[in-house]
Design an enzyme around this catalytic site. Structure first.
Site, PDB file in Angstrom:
ATOM      1  N   SER A   1       7.914   1.004  -1.069  1.00 11.35           N
ATOM      2  CA  SER A   1       6.807   0.226  -0.507  1.00 11.35           C
ATOM      3  C   SER A   1       6.935  -1.276  -0.721  1.00 11.35           C
ATOM      4  O   SER A   1       6.407  -2.061   0.073  1.00 11.35           O
ATOM      5  CB  SER A   1       5.479   0.699  -1.104  1.00 11.35           C
ATOM      6  OG  SER A   1       5.248   2.049  -0.768  1.00 11.35           O
TER       7      SER A   1
ATOM      8  N   MET B   1       1.712  -1.101   5.113  1.00 10.50           N
ATOM      9  CA  MET B   1       0.436  -1.746   5.399  1.00 10.50           C
ATOM     10  C   MET B   1       0.631  -3.244   5.612  1.00 10.50           C
ATOM     11  O   MET B   1       1.724  -3.772   5.395  1.00 10.50           O
ATOM     12  CB  MET B   1      -0.574  -1.471   4.289  1.00 10.50           C
ATOM     13  CG  MET B   1      -0.205  -2.078   2.952  1.00 10.50           C
ATOM     14  SD  MET B   1      -1.418  -1.760   1.671  1.00 10.50           S
ATOM     15  CE  MET B   1      -2.686  -2.905   2.117  1.00 10.50           C
TER      16      MET B   1
ATOM     17  N   THR C   1       0.163  -5.958   4.123  1.00  9.87           N
ATOM     18  CA  THR C   1       0.639  -6.887   3.091  1.00  9.87           C
ATOM     19  C   THR C   1       2.080  -6.621   2.653  1.00  9.87           C
ATOM     20  O   THR C   1       2.591  -7.308   1.769  1.00  9.87           O
ATOM     21  CB  THR C   1      -0.267  -6.820   1.850  1.00  9.87           C
ATOM     22  OG1 THR C   1      -0.235  -5.487   1.322  1.00  9.87           O
ATOM     23  CG2 THR C   1      -1.690  -7.222   2.185  1.00  9.87           C
ATOM     24  N   LYS C   2       2.751  -5.658   3.261  1.00  5.67           N
ATOM     25  CA  LYS C   2       4.118  -5.314   2.875  1.00  5.67           C
ATOM     26  C   LYS C   2       5.127  -6.150   3.659  1.00  5.67           C
ATOM     27  O   LYS C   2       4.820  -6.717   4.699  1.00  5.67           O
ATOM     28  CB  LYS C   2       4.398  -3.818   3.120  1.00  5.67           C
ATOM     29  CG  LYS C   2       3.444  -2.878   2.415  1.00  5.67           C
ATOM     30  CD  LYS C   2       3.513  -3.012   0.922  1.00  5.67           C
ATOM     31  CE  LYS C   2       2.648  -1.947   0.281  1.00  5.67           C
ATOM     32  NZ  LYS C   2       2.139  -2.252  -0.995  1.00  5.67           N
ATOM     33  N   ALA C   3       6.367  -6.177   3.165  1.00  4.93           N
ATOM     34  CA  ALA C   3       7.425  -6.943   3.822  1.00  4.93           C
ATOM     35  C   ALA C   3       7.726  -6.402   5.215  1.00  4.93           C
ATOM     36  O   ALA C   3       8.048  -7.156   6.123  1.00  4.93           O
ATOM     37  CB  ALA C   3       8.692  -6.926   2.971  1.00  4.93           C
TER      38      ALA C   3
END
Length: 169
Positions: free
Chosen positions: A118, A142, A144-146
């Site tokens: 994640s 989601m 906010t992930k890379a």
């Protein structure tokens, strides 16, 4: 998208889920985690990496972390008991775990390895993308992930049986 993601990841199969927590849960189901089993996880992780084990009647055993905030392979064998079924590694802050050492220990003891990718989409360990070492990898994508794709989770594996069990889940 699943097919394209599998190709990008370098795995045979990819399967999307509603979120990362569900993908982690599907990975646990895929390996057959069940009543009385134990899953080893690092002390530094998001609750979703191991909390789903409770749904299957399993429990978590915590392994110490190293200076990169990832599972310390030097502490891993201390955590293994006759009830251990799997190791859940978390590539935290895009720092890959020492997968060669972890896989060596897992193979020695006949344990499954689930990678939580994640926080490490596209990160590499010794030239290989995280998510390609364990038996199955799960990840959140989601916002906010890379690798953000809204509220999405994904599992990847090369093992058809694990893929089909995750699909059934």
């Amino acid at each position: 998208f699943q097919q394209q993601f599998a190709e990008w990841q370098g795995r045979k199969y990819a399967l999307a889920f509603t979120n990362g927590t569900m993908s982690l849960s599907a990975a646990m189901f895929a390996i057959g985690l069940g009543m009385g089993d134990e899953i080893i996880c690092p002390t530094k992780t998001y609750w979703g990496s191991i909390s789903q084990a409770v749904n299957f009647g399993a429990s978590a055993v915590f392994c110490n972390i190293n200076h990169k905030l990832s599972m310390d392979p030097e502490d891993l064998e201390r955590c293994i008991t006759p009830r251990t079924k799997a190791i859940m590694v978390v590539h935290y802050y895009a720092y890959p775990c020492e997968m060669d050492k972890i896989m060596e220990i897992a193979n020695k003891h006949g344990l499954y390895v689930i990678e939580d990718v994640s926080h490490a989409h596209g990160s590499k360990f010794k030239g290989t993308k995280c998510g390609n070492f364990g038996h199955i990898a799960a990840m959140s994508m989601m916002s906010t992930k890379a690798f953000a794709a809204g509220e999405l989770g994904m599992i990847v594996t090369d093992d058809r049986k694990l893929y089909e069990r995750a699909l059934a889940y």
